[in-house]
Design a protein around this motif. Structure first.
Motif: not given
Length: 229
Positions: A196-200
């Motif tokens: 899972l890639v989590v970007s803000v």
């Protein structure tokens, strides 16, 4: 005499099929000494895979089960040592997690954006709890799955949706890793969920603070430690 002859022939036939003395005795109900006399000129059977597996299980199975129980007990005892998770503890854990698994800025490649990727659901769960603790609202999160093209992409997205507590409809299009026939992959079963890639969004300031926090943690270990044993 006829019965003995028939038993002898049956014993030899079974032995030729690779049966053991115990198996022949169980089927014919005759003594092992008689069986040995009747089939002694025949080659001993090669152990089958199933027989070898049973022998291995009989010998090592109890030890494996004992060791597995010891593993479970050790992990359970260690988990109990953690106790309640304070914000201070979660804060430091989150900084270390990001610095281990998050994207980092380089002088030759400016990446002042908080982007995190991992395949461990527990790691992702803690990281997202850290973002929430910092006050980073879910509206700023951008989630996407990175996974091999041959895997169940939809299933992986629903899996990570449950982990993150975010509707799958909010996920961005998955990043698919192309198949390389020369690569022997081991993560091919139903448990493979990719990463899972989590970007803000708008996270340059957050990234700079993360880097500063990490520098501060490292600096504490460079200072003299008085009174420590």
């Amino acid at each position: 005499m006829r019965a003995k002859t028939e038993q002898r022939e049956a014993a030899r036939r079974l032995r030729a099929q690779g049966r053991t003395y115990d198996e022949i005795q169980a089927e014919l109900g005759v003594s092992k000494s008689s069986i040995s006399l009747w089939v002694r000129d025949l080659p001993a059977p090669r152990p089958s895979q199933e027989r070898m597996r049973k022998a291995s299980e009989a010998r090592w199975g109890p030890l494996r089960r004992q060791r597995e129980e010891e593993r479970r007990a050790t992990k359970a005892a260690a988990a109990a040592e953690i106790g309640p998770m304070s914000d201070d503890r979660l804060f430091l854990i989150g900084v270390a997690l990001y610095w281990a698994e998050g994207c980092k800025d380089k002088p030759y490649d400016r990446r002042e954006k908080a982007t995190f990727i991992n395949s461990d659901p527990g790691v992702v769960l803690v990281y997202l709890a850290w973002l929430r603790m910092l006050g980073v609202s879910e509206e700023r999160w951008r989630l996407r799955v990175s996974i091999h093209e041959s895997a169940d992409v939809s299933g992986a997205e629903h899996f990570w949706s449950e982990v993150a507590g975010v509707p799958v409809e909010r996920f961005q299009r998955a990043t698919l890793k192309r198949h390389n026939p020369k690569t022997v992959r081991k993560n091919v079963d139903e448990r493979y969920r990719g990463c899972l890639v989590v970007s803000v969004l708008s996270s340059a300031e957050l990234y700079r603070r993360i880097e500063g926090w990490w520098i501060g943690i490292v600096d504490t270990q460079r200072r003299p430690h008085s009174g420590r044993v």
